[in-house]
Design a protein around this motif. Structure first.
Motif: not given
Length: 309
Positions: A260-264, A279-282, A138-143, A284-287
């Motif tokens: 929802e975060v990954v889908s957004a 980094i966001q794609l990585a 989540l931290v990585l997706v939100l950058d 998302g994979a972790l989420v």
């Protein structure tokens, strides 16, 4: 994983994708002069108008269920619908979107702590591992690079987190007898009324436009975008969210909501051309990995409890 949990996970994915569509659609509305408050108010109000008749039909004249659960329906509408929306948009007036979302999406962790302290439902080690994976993702997706936190904004974001936690906890309750459609209809109706009152007294600023909305390289009429916001991101999202919570439980349902975060991020890429960073794609994979681990761990715990019983 049994059939009920698989169905619950499918419903949770549908709910998460439906909720995540609100971001790209709302971004297009903002670009034409709509205020966040106006978008939220119309979205919830349209959702209530669509779902309420279906909720009444699903009730099958069992009005006693509504009377017995009236307080719960009001709490659901106030916290799970209105407070979550209002507090989030109040937060982003004081701080950047990334930190505000991070605080709000700590709701699954708050659900775990609540169930542990209040009901003695200690999470399994595998569940804790999945939580850790999802949190890092989540931290990585939100950058959050270069962002800062404002104390007032953080307070509002915590309010949104409490509302989201209440949403997941109430969704999972099996003792109400209320059909999912009826609970969603009641919550949306209460939320729409409360948001309307906030708008009437000026606490929820509203402004609107009839300009066409830019989306996916083209445009859509403003009324079509509002219809999608109400039908999909409110009506479908809340109804399937309740149904998913009852099949998965509050803990697993809350972590499935992180999808929802990954889908957004994916929808923003498709509809707005906002290409995600590596980094966001990585992240998302972790989420996704964290959600899968939590689901498998919760299913194993459910099987152990059933065998013990």
């Amino acid at each position: 994983m049994d059939a009920g949990r698989r169905a619950g996970l499918v419903l949770a994915v549908v709910s998460a994708v439906a909720f995540s569509l609100s971001g790209p659609l709302a971004a297009g509305m903002f670009a034409t002069g709509w205020s966040p408050g106006a978008v939220v108010l119309v979205r919830v109000a349209v959702g209530a108008l669509v779902v309420l008749p279906l909720g009444v039909v699903a009730l099958r004249r069992r009005w006693g269920l509504v009377r017995r659960n009236l307080r719960l329906i009001v709490v659901y509408g106030v916290l799970g619908v209105a407070a979550t929306q209002f507090c989030y948009f109040a937060a982003v007036q004081h701080m950047q979107v990334g930190p505000a979302l991070l605080i709000e999406y700590s709701a699954p962790a708050a659900v775990v702590v609540w169930l542990w302290l209040r009901h003695g439902q200690r999470p399994a080690p595998a569940t804790l591992g999945g939580i850790a994976l999802a949190a890092v993702g989540l931290v990585l997706v939100l950058d959050l690079t270069g962002t800062s936190v404002d104390l007032v904004g953080a307070g509002w974001a915590l309010g949104a987190m409490v509302g989201a936690s209440a949403y997941f906890l109430i969704n999972a309750r099996l003792d109400t007898g209320l059909p999912p459609m009826t609970l969603a209809a009641g919550g949306l109706t209460v939320g729409a009324v409360l948001l309307g009152m906030l708008a009437a007294v000026g606490l929820l600023p509203v402004s609107a436009s009839t300009a066409a909305v830019p989306l996916a390289g083209g445009t859509l009429p403003w009324w079509a975008v509002l219809a999608l916001l109400g039908l999909v991101t409110a009506g479908v999202a809340y109804t399937t969210g309740v149904a998913a919570g009852r099949r998965l439980g509050a803990r697993a349902g809350a972590f499935a909501g992180l999808l929802e975060v990954v889908s957004a991020v994916g929808l923003a890429w498709l509809l707005l051309g906002e290409l995600p960073r590596g980094i966001q794609l990585a992240g998302g994979a972790l989420v996704l990995a964290g959600v899968v681990v939590v689901q498998l761990a919760e299913a194993a715990t459910a099987r152990r409890l059933a065998a013990a019983a």
